[in-house]
Design an enzyme around this catalytic site. Structure first.
Site, PDB file in Angstrom:
ATOM      1  N   HIS A 369       7.307  -5.376  -6.161  1.00  0.00           N
ATOM      2  CA  HIS A 369       6.931  -4.566  -7.314  1.00  0.00           C
ATOM      3  C   HIS A 369       7.792  -4.806  -8.538  1.00  0.00           C
ATOM      4  CE1 HIS A 369       4.304  -2.666  -4.454  1.00  0.00           C
ATOM      5  NE2 HIS A 369       3.585  -2.404  -5.515  1.00  0.00           N
ATOM      6  N   GLU A 610      -7.534  -2.000  -0.194  1.00  0.00           N
ATOM      7  CA  GLU A 610      -6.290  -2.755  -0.030  1.00  0.00           C
ATOM      8  C   GLU A 610      -6.048  -3.201   1.401  1.00  0.00           C
ATOM      9  OE1 GLU A 610      -3.045  -1.473  -2.965  1.00  0.00           O
ATOM     10  OE2 GLU A 610      -3.718   0.408  -2.088  1.00  0.00           O
ATOM     11  N   ASP A 634      -2.054  -6.113  -2.058  1.00  0.00           N
ATOM     12  CA  ASP A 634      -1.923  -5.631  -0.679  1.00  0.00           C
ATOM     13  C   ASP A 634      -3.005  -6.217   0.217  1.00  0.00           C
ATOM     14  OD1 ASP A 634       0.380  -4.052  -0.310  1.00  0.00           O
ATOM     15  OD2 ASP A 634      -0.448  -2.593  -1.698  1.00  0.00           O
ATOM     16  N   CYS A 681      -7.650  -4.851  -9.488  1.00  0.00           N
ATOM     17  CA  CYS A 681      -6.459  -4.550 -10.293  1.00  0.00           C
ATOM     18  C   CYS A 681      -5.202  -5.201  -9.729  1.00  0.00           C
ATOM     19  CB  CYS A 681      -6.269  -3.040 -10.430  1.00  0.00           C
ATOM     20  SG  CYS A 681      -6.026  -2.211  -8.866  1.00  0.00           S
TER      21      CYS A 681
HETATM   22  C1  PEP Z   1      -2.356  -4.075  -5.125  1.00  0.00           C
HETATM   23  O1  PEP Z   1      -1.941  -3.846  -3.998  1.00  0.00           O
HETATM   24  O2  PEP Z   1      -3.015  -5.082  -5.438  1.00  0.00           O
HETATM   25  C2  PEP Z   1      -2.062  -3.146  -6.220  1.00  0.00           C
HETATM   26  C3  PEP Z   1      -2.628  -3.271  -7.395  1.00  0.00           C
HETATM   27  O3  PEP Z   1      -1.141  -2.180  -5.991  1.00  0.00           O
HETATM   28  P1  PEP Z   1       0.432  -2.451  -5.865  1.00  0.00           P
HETATM   29  O4  PEP Z   1       0.701  -3.867  -6.280  1.00  0.00           O
HETATM   30  O5  PEP Z   1       1.104  -1.464  -6.737  1.00  0.00           O
HETATM   31  O6  PEP Z   1       0.694  -2.223  -4.417  1.00  0.00           O
HETATM   32 MG    MG Z   2      -1.139  -1.877  -3.475  1.00  0.00          MG
END
Ligand code: PEP
Ligand code: MG
Length: 764
Positions: A369, A610, A634, A681
């Site tokens: 992250h 996810e 994910d 996303c």
């Molecule tokens: C993802 O998992 O693609 C997502 C957008 O959420 P994060 O990266 O915050 O887990």
């Molecule tokens: Mg995620």
């Protein structure tokens, strides 16, 4: 044997540079194996020759002078075969190559094992004996174990050695070794040229960087205050735990005596005076020496005392860290490159934004992250630089190549110029993209795609508005939670959310409910698990804590009054019942705020896809909600069973994997059948090539980091749907991620859009 192994690894680990690490290694292995010779040949990265770098038993004058080409002699053969060679009579082997001057003619038996780190041969470990005999199975196994365990340590020492070499030669006014290349994972594209500032996360003795100080008396005073602080705390702790058994109470007395006893303290002070080290690193060196000493003891009880000394050291260190005044703007160099053993999101806030040009972390990967935040901020970043000698980096000049994942220490004028040119190219590209800021993301033949941004910090929200985003497709609400020292109150949350909603109104802002767990931890709500990514994450945590969930939803609803541009999204959905429960709580919170007099509209609710289970139930989920959004980060991790945070398996993590593409198509089709809005996303949406594939699959909206949005828009505007559809058709028949990616890259190059991908293109 296990104990011997552990001791050797620890001693080698504690060595400060490669030569002393190798000397310790050969001496200990020779002793443990009871052989006459133990040597190590290290491959020279420039000449690709094996150089005899250390030996116990061979002629010492030949060390550093004797070498073999990569396929010469038995040593070369071990390297080529990448497996041990065990011979009773080495000289009768056809590949035997006599190394004159070493004295090896006396030795007949030979056992050589390769030292391999991340698929790269670092060297060969050899034992020899005059008696003709084959080394037995257990001896061979011992050598394999020691070389496997030490490969990483040696790689690290090698990199440290090179950096150290720079430092010492600089002080002796010699020509410095420039452009030492240290690899890592490219995590945020771009190039940075600047000066390193090392930040260490917690009071961990192993992470303390070296730093020189000017004011010795002031440093000694700081150390003495830290000792006094630690002493008072231990005393207080002992008193608080008055119910302890006498032997446990005695431990506190021992601690206090160790601090009172002049030995430890005076040794630290001596180092500060002699070496002009800051107190942290002087303390580190003294404590780790004591620890190594206790660790070597045969008596198990005494060995255990090493832990007590480490605890004591950490406590003094914590006091020292507290005594440092908060850094101010002028403490940071212009063009600051932040380097840490493990970068955390909160560290990003420590450097003034206008000075931060690059980020480097030894741990983590491009999908962590903190890397996602770095991309949002547009700061070139390298993660997973596992061999980086972090402690030695403070203050040195560095080039961060965020495209290829390479660091260059002490860059030469040539390297500087080369990368400066790339910086200029980048600047020109970004300026060129400004022109399409207010134009829609529409293909040549009129297909319209909605492009939104992912946000988390206030700064990235502000940056996004002038990049031409059409709203927020993912606001990671956990980011402001990570910047605090306790859960933010309803009121505090409402203010933060209001700023996001106001910044983008009337465009929509999709707020994801708190998604903690995995690599996103809150210091004030620690979750310790063996398998954090398969554990208590996202919606699982918040449904178990409805008080946290309800408070957050109430804050979101109140913040949206009068703006009505809020959408709510649920992360990590694996079961239909999770959606039902969450919807029930959202309706409840809505009723509550209405009753309190807030005229909040009921927002649209969506779920994230996810996990593989959600892919297979995408149609049922789409029936229940207003929109579905694929979290490809994910989804890739769970489909491919690759921890997104682990640099060791980072090469296996790939959103262009055919299995991921096929899942993405399946989810899109399922959503369309239910007339549900479908979006992506995850980071894949921000890759210009990936975005074209997703558009061809039928996705309505893509949400990405603000840096990549103009690039994606530019590519979308340059193609027509036929181009995107036939590219998708072609890649759906391919069977490896590498071929998928090069096919996409080739197509974009042919189409004259290759420059959008940047110099080394692959920014996933
Ligand atoms: C993802 O998992 O693609 C997502 C957008 O959420 P994060 O990266 O915050 O887990
Ligand atoms: Mg995620």
């Amino acid at each position: 044997m296990l104990n011997v192994l552990k001791q050797i690894v620890q001693e080698v680990n504690n060595a400060s540079h490669l030569d002393s690490a190798l000397d310790i290694l050969v001496a200990r292995v020779q002793n443990a194996m009871q052989t006459e010779v133990c040597s190590v040949y290290v491959i020279d990265s420039e000449t690709r020759r094996y150089i005899l770098r250390a030996s116990k038993g061979l002629n010492q004058d030949s060390i550093g002078k004797v070498s073999l080409s990569a396929n010469e002699g038995l040593v070369g053969l071990v390297g080529v075969r990448e497996e041990p060679i065990n011979l009773e009579d080495a000289s009768s082997h056809p590949r035997y190559h006599f190394l004159s001057g070493t004295g090896e003619e006396k030795f007949n038996s030979f056992l050589g094992v390769p030292i391999i780190h991340q698929k790269r041969i670092l060297g060969i470990l050899v034992v020899q004996q005059s008696a003709r005999r084959k080394f037995d199975e257990s001896e061979e196994a011992f050598m394999i174990t020691i070389s496997a365990q030490l490969a990483g340590v040696l790689a690290h020492a090698e990199a440290a050695g090179m950096v150290l070499e720079l430092e010492t030669s600089k002080s002796k006014n010699k020509k410095v070794r420039q452009d030492v290349v240290i690899p890592g994972a490219p995590a945020s594209p771009g190039v940075a040229i600047g000066t390193v500032v090392v930040l260490s996360p917690t009071a961990d003795l192993y992470d303390v960087p070296d730093r020189e100080i000017k004011d010795v008396p002031q440093e000694i005073e700081r150390f003495q205050c830290a000792i006094a602080g630690a002493r008072a705390q231990i005393k207080q702790l002992g008193e608080k735990l008055a119910d302890l058994r006498p032997e446990e109470q005695a431990l506190f007395d021992v601690y206090i005596r160790m601090l009172d006893d002049d030995a430890l303290g005076s040794e630290v002070i001596r180092r500060i005076e002699e070496n002009h080290q800051w107190a942290q690193s002087a303390l580190r060196d003294v404590i780790l020496e004591y620890v190594a000493h206790f660790d070597r003891m045969d008596d198990a009880y005494l060995r255990e005392r090493a832990t007590d000394i480490k605890d004591l050291g950490s406590r003094v260190l914590a006091n020292l860290q507290e005594s440092i005044k908060l850094p101010v703007d002028s403490d940071f160099p212009d063009n600051c490159i932040l380097v840490s053993e493990e970068l955390t999101p909160s560290m990003l806030g420590e450097v003034p934004e206008h000075k931060l040009v690059g980020l480097v972390s030894a741990k983590g990967s491009a999908n962590s992250h903190v890397a996602i935040l770095a991309r949002a901020l547009g700061v070139p970043t390298i993660m997973g630089a596992v061999d980086l000698p972090v402690k030695l980096m403070d203050g040195i000049e560095l080039v961060v190549d965020g495209y290829r994942g390479r660091l260059y220490t002490h860059p030469s004028a040539r390297i500087r110029q080369q990368f400066q040119d790339i910086v200029e190219e980048e600047r020109a590209l970004v300026e060129g993209l400004e022109a399409i800021k207010d134009l829609p993301a529409q293909t040549q033949d009129g297909h319209r795609l909605q492009l939104c941004v992912n946000t988390g910090l206030i700064t990235d929200a502000l940056r996004s508005v002038d990049k031409g985003a059409e709203g927020v497709g993912l606001y990671r609400t956990e980011v402001p939670f990570m910047m605090k020292e306790r859960f933010p109150s309803e009121n505090e949350q409402e203010k933060i959310y209001r700023t996001q909603l106001e910044t983008f109104a009337p465009q929509p802002v999709t707020m994801r409910t708190l998604d903690i767990g995995g690599d996103k931890s809150l210091t004030y709500f620690p979750i310790t698990e063996d398998n954090p990514f398969l554990g208590w994450r996202g919606i699982r945590v918040t449904l178990d804590h409805p008080e946290i969930f309800l408070l957050q939803i109430r804050a979101m609803l109140k913040a949206s009054v009068g703006l009505d541009n809020l959408k709510i999204m649920l992360p990590m959905i694996t079961n239909i019942t999770e959606v039902e429960e969450a919807q029930y709580l959202i309706y409840r919170a809505h009723e509550e705020v209405l009753e309190e007099g807030y005229k909040a509209a009921m927002p649209q609710i969506g779920v994230m896809i996810e996990v593989p289970a959600a892919v297979y139930q995408a149609r049922q989920l789409a029936q229940m909600v207003d929109f579905i959004s694929v979290g490809s980060n994910d989804l890739t991790q769970y489909l491919l069973a690759v921890d997104r945070n682990n640099p060791r398996v980072a090469d296996l993590y790939d959103s262009f994997h055919p299995a991921v593409l096929s899942a993405l198509q399946q989810v899109c089709d399922a959503g369309k059948k239910e007339n549900c809005v479908v979006s992506v996303c995850g980071e894949m949406a921000g890759n210009p090539g990936g975005a074209l594939l997703l558009m061809a699959m039928g996705y309505d909206m893509l949400s990405m980091n603000a840096t990549n949005l103009p690039r994606v828009k530019s590519v979308v505007r340059s193609v027509n749907m036929d181009f995107a559809n036939s590219l998708l058709e072609e890649v759906m028949l391919l069977d490896t991620p590498q071929v998928v990616y090069s096919t996409v890259e080739l197509a974009l190059n042919k189409h004259g859009q290759g420059h959008i991908l940047g110099p080394a293109s692959r920014s996933k």
